[in-house]
Design an enzyme around this catalytic site. Structure first.
Site, PDB file in Angstrom:
ATOM      1  N   ASN A 264       5.017  40.898   3.855  1.00  0.00           N
ATOM      2  CA  ASN A 264       4.903  42.358   3.852  1.00  0.00           C
ATOM      3  C   ASN A 264       5.416  42.828   2.495  1.00  0.00           C
ATOM      4  O   ASN A 264       6.613  42.883   2.272  1.00  0.00           O
ATOM      5  CB  ASN A 264       5.752  42.935   5.001  1.00  0.00           C
ATOM      6  CG  ASN A 264       5.793  44.453   4.962  1.00  0.00           C
ATOM      7  OD1 ASN A 264       5.001  45.092   4.259  1.00  0.00           O
ATOM      8  ND2 ASN A 264       6.707  45.043   5.718  1.00  0.00           N
ATOM      9  N   TRP A 265       4.472  43.152   1.616  1.00  0.00           N
ATOM     10  CA  TRP A 265       4.876  43.496   0.244  1.00  0.00           C
ATOM     11  C   TRP A 265       5.369  44.930   0.099  1.00  0.00           C
ATOM     12  O   TRP A 265       5.805  45.333  -0.979  1.00  0.00           O
ATOM     13  CB  TRP A 265       3.709  43.239  -0.711  1.00  0.00           C
ATOM     14  CG  TRP A 265       3.496  41.788  -1.009  1.00  0.00           C
ATOM     15  CD1 TRP A 265       4.348  40.764  -0.699  1.00  0.00           C
ATOM     16  CD2 TRP A 265       2.389  41.194  -1.679  1.00  0.00           C
ATOM     17  NE1 TRP A 265       3.823  39.571  -1.134  1.00  0.00           N
ATOM     18  CE2 TRP A 265       2.620  39.806  -1.748  1.00  0.00           C
ATOM     19  CE3 TRP A 265       1.204  41.697  -2.237  1.00  0.00           C
ATOM     20  CZ2 TRP A 265       1.722  38.922  -2.342  1.00  0.00           C
ATOM     21  CZ3 TRP A 265       0.303  40.819  -2.826  1.00  0.00           C
ATOM     22  CH2 TRP A 265       0.566  39.445  -2.881  1.00  0.00           C
ATOM     23  N   LYS A 266       5.239  45.718   1.150  1.00  0.00           N
ATOM     24  CA  LYS A 266       5.666  47.132   1.086  1.00  0.00           C
ATOM     25  C   LYS A 266       5.017  47.793  -0.151  1.00  0.00           C
ATOM     26  O   LYS A 266       3.878  47.459  -0.467  1.00  0.00           O
ATOM     27  CB  LYS A 266       7.190  47.217   1.097  1.00  0.00           C
ATOM     28  CG  LYS A 266       7.768  46.358   2.238  1.00  0.00           C
ATOM     29  CD  LYS A 266       9.192  46.602   2.544  1.00  0.00           C
ATOM     30  CE  LYS A 266       9.609  45.695   3.700  1.00  0.00           C
ATOM     31  NZ  LYS A 266      10.960  45.934   4.176  1.00  0.00           N
TER      32      LYS A 266
ATOM     33  N   HIS B 245       6.018  49.443  11.886  1.00  0.00           N
ATOM     34  CA  HIS B 245       7.150  48.907  11.117  1.00  0.00           C
ATOM     35  C   HIS B 245       8.293  49.933  11.151  1.00  0.00           C
ATOM     36  O   HIS B 245       8.047  51.143  11.149  1.00  0.00           O
ATOM     37  CB  HIS B 245       6.710  48.629   9.675  1.00  0.00           C
ATOM     38  CG  HIS B 245       7.757  47.890   8.898  1.00  0.00           C
ATOM     39  ND1 HIS B 245       8.834  48.534   8.344  1.00  0.00           N
ATOM     40  CD2 HIS B 245       7.903  46.579   8.621  1.00  0.00           C
ATOM     41  CE1 HIS B 245       9.612  47.626   7.754  1.00  0.00           C
ATOM     42  NE2 HIS B 245       9.072  46.436   7.911  1.00  0.00           N
TER      43      HIS B 245
ATOM     44  N   GLU C 182      10.184  51.026   8.951  1.00  0.00           N
ATOM     45  CA  GLU C 182      10.153  52.011   7.854  1.00  0.00           C
ATOM     46  C   GLU C 182       9.147  53.125   8.162  1.00  0.00           C
ATOM     47  O   GLU C 182       9.357  54.280   7.797  1.00  0.00           O
ATOM     48  CB  GLU C 182       9.842  51.307   6.522  1.00  0.00           C
ATOM     49  CG  GLU C 182      11.069  50.561   5.992  1.00  0.00           C
ATOM     50  CD  GLU C 182      10.770  49.353   5.140  1.00  0.00           C
ATOM     51  OE1 GLU C 182       9.636  49.202   4.659  1.00  0.00           O
ATOM     52  OE2 GLU C 182      11.698  48.531   4.966  1.00  0.00           O
TER      53      GLU C 182
ATOM     54  N   GLU D 165      11.865  42.766  14.650  1.00  0.00           N
ATOM     55  CA  GLU D 165      12.591  43.012  13.412  1.00  0.00           C
ATOM     56  C   GLU D 165      13.793  43.902  13.700  1.00  0.00           C
ATOM     57  O   GLU D 165      13.648  45.138  13.771  1.00  0.00           O
ATOM     58  CB  GLU D 165      11.681  43.708  12.405  1.00  0.00           C
ATOM     59  CG  GLU D 165      10.471  42.889  12.002  1.00  0.00           C
ATOM     60  CD  GLU D 165       9.972  43.311  10.627  1.00  0.00           C
ATOM     61  OE1 GLU D 165       9.975  42.475   9.723  1.00  0.00           O
ATOM     62  OE2 GLU D 165       9.600  44.481  10.457  1.00  0.00           O
TER      63      GLU D 165
ATOM     64  N   GLY E 197      15.986  44.132   4.917  1.00  0.00           N
ATOM     65  CA  GLY E 197      16.382  44.457   3.547  1.00  0.00           C
ATOM     66  C   GLY E 197      17.882  44.494   3.333  1.00  0.00           C
ATOM     67  O   GLY E 197      18.358  45.014   2.324  1.00  0.00           O
TER      68      GLY E 197
ATOM     69  N   SER F  57      15.301  40.023   6.522  1.00  0.00           N
ATOM     70  CA  SER F  57      16.031  39.211   5.535  1.00  0.00           C
ATOM     71  C   SER F  57      15.798  37.705   5.675  1.00  0.00           C
ATOM     72  O   SER F  57      16.734  36.920   5.490  1.00  0.00           O
ATOM     73  CB  SER F  57      17.532  39.527   5.591  1.00  0.00           C
ATOM     74  OG  SER F  57      17.758  40.876   5.258  1.00  0.00           O
TER      75      SER F  57
ATOM     76  N   GLY G  33       9.741  40.319   3.994  1.00  0.00           N
ATOM     77  CA  GLY G  33       9.639  41.394   3.014  1.00  0.00           C
ATOM     78  C   GLY G  33      10.057  40.908   1.637  1.00  0.00           C
ATOM     79  O   GLY G  33       9.298  40.241   0.924  1.00  0.00           O
ATOM     80  N   GLY G  34      11.309  41.204   1.271  1.00  0.00           N
ATOM     81  CA  GLY G  34      11.817  40.911  -0.076  1.00  0.00           C
ATOM     82  C   GLY G  34      11.477  39.529  -0.619  1.00  0.00           C
ATOM     83  O   GLY G  34      10.961  39.398  -1.738  1.00  0.00           O
TER      84      GLY G  34
HETATM   85  P1  PGA Z   1      12.980  41.934   4.477  1.00  0.00           P
HETATM   86  O1  PGA Z   1      11.828  42.828   5.141  1.00  0.00           O
HETATM   87  O2  PGA Z   1      12.529  40.493   4.596  1.00  0.00           O
HETATM   88  O3  PGA Z   1      13.069  42.400   3.060  1.00  0.00           O
HETATM   89  O4  PGA Z   1      14.227  42.178   5.251  1.00  0.00           O
HETATM   90  C1  PGA Z   1      11.189  42.459   6.318  1.00  0.00           C
HETATM   91  C2  PGA Z   1      10.250  43.539   6.756  1.00  0.00           C
HETATM   92  O5  PGA Z   1      10.549  44.714   6.516  1.00  0.00           O
HETATM   93  O6  PGA Z   1       9.189  43.261   7.324  1.00  0.00           O
END
Ligand code: PGA
Length: 250
Positions: free
Chosen positions: A11-13, A97, A99, A166, A172, A212, A233-234
């Protein structure tokens, strides 16, 4: 012995332009070990879906989106429909998600509509659910997750979806849930699915963990019987780290 084929999804956001996405995918294809038995998913920004898909047509990597609108079309300035995503090359879509829920005020009712539209259009939905730190500390995890699942899936017949657990407090933050804690929660999600659908559907649904995930934490998470991969994500922004995470599944 798991019969589900795990999913490792990036998930590159709001990161990577179309040309950066192309370079990433090309590197991934060059360096991915052949023996990996996992479904590799990349979710770039809308503007990079087409380029990412074009770069991986000859591979099994799938490209998808991070969100979509629930309507088929209409006067929704700034929104993107499922049909548009499909034509751009998407085969899956991340829905709900945290976010999107927190920053863009998406509700379970809206996510439910999006799920229905995605399924109608033949996109695999990755439905995200998770509890906040406060909810966990108040012992409300079960209640929160089951009510999210119920509200999002109510009235939807058993279908091919993936579920992403999640925990909001792990996204994050560098705080990954322990493998035991994640396994316990995944099992709970599977039991909820069984209650809403049936045992067969619950057993065949991939439930992936997000929050994470790093090359260090992935292998132990993947060893758990009810953890069927990860939404990353990250760490997925760096091809080396993403490949290492994928290798954790072997
Ligand atoms: P993260 O993000 O690995 O940076 O914690 C995961 C996500 O939001 O899907």
């Amino acid at each position: 012995m798991k019969t589900r084929i795990p999913i490792i999804a990036a998930n590159w956001k709001m990161h990577k332009t179309a040309s950066e996405a192309k370079l990433f995918v090309e590197k991934l294809i060059r360096e991915l070990p052949e023996e990996v038995i996992a479904q590799i998913f990349i979710a770039p920004s809308f503007t990079a879906i087409h380029a990412a898909k074009a770069a991986c047509v000859t591979s099994k990597i799938q490209v998808g989106a991070q969100n979509m609108h629930e309507a088929d079309f209409g006067a929704y300035t700034g929104e993107v429909s499922a049909t548009m995503l499909k034509e751009a090359g998407a085969s899956f879509v991340i829905l709900g998600h945290s976010e999107r829920r927190r920053l863009f005020h998406e509700t379970n009712a809206q996510i439910h509509q999006k799920l229905k539209t995605a399924l109608k259009e033949g996109l695999l939905p990755i439905l995200c659910i998770g509890e906040t730190e406060e909810e966990r500390s108040q012992g409300k995890t079960v209640e929160v997750l089951s009510s999210q699942l119920e509200a999002c899936l109510k009235g939807i017949a058993p279908a091919e979806i993936a579920l992403a657990y999640e925990p909001v407090w792990a996204i994050g933050t560098g705080k990954t849930a322990t493998p035991e804690m994640a396994e316990e929660t995944h099992l709970l999600c599977r039991e909820c699915l069984e209650g809403l659908w049936n045992k067969k559907a619950a057993e065949s649904t991939n439930i992936i963990y997000g929050g994470s995930v790093t090359p260090e934490t992935a292998p132990l998470l993947f060893k758990q019987p009810n953890i069927d991969g990860a939404l990353v994500g990250g760490a997925s922004l760096h091809p080396e780290k993403f490949i290492e995470i994928i290798q954790g599944i072997i």
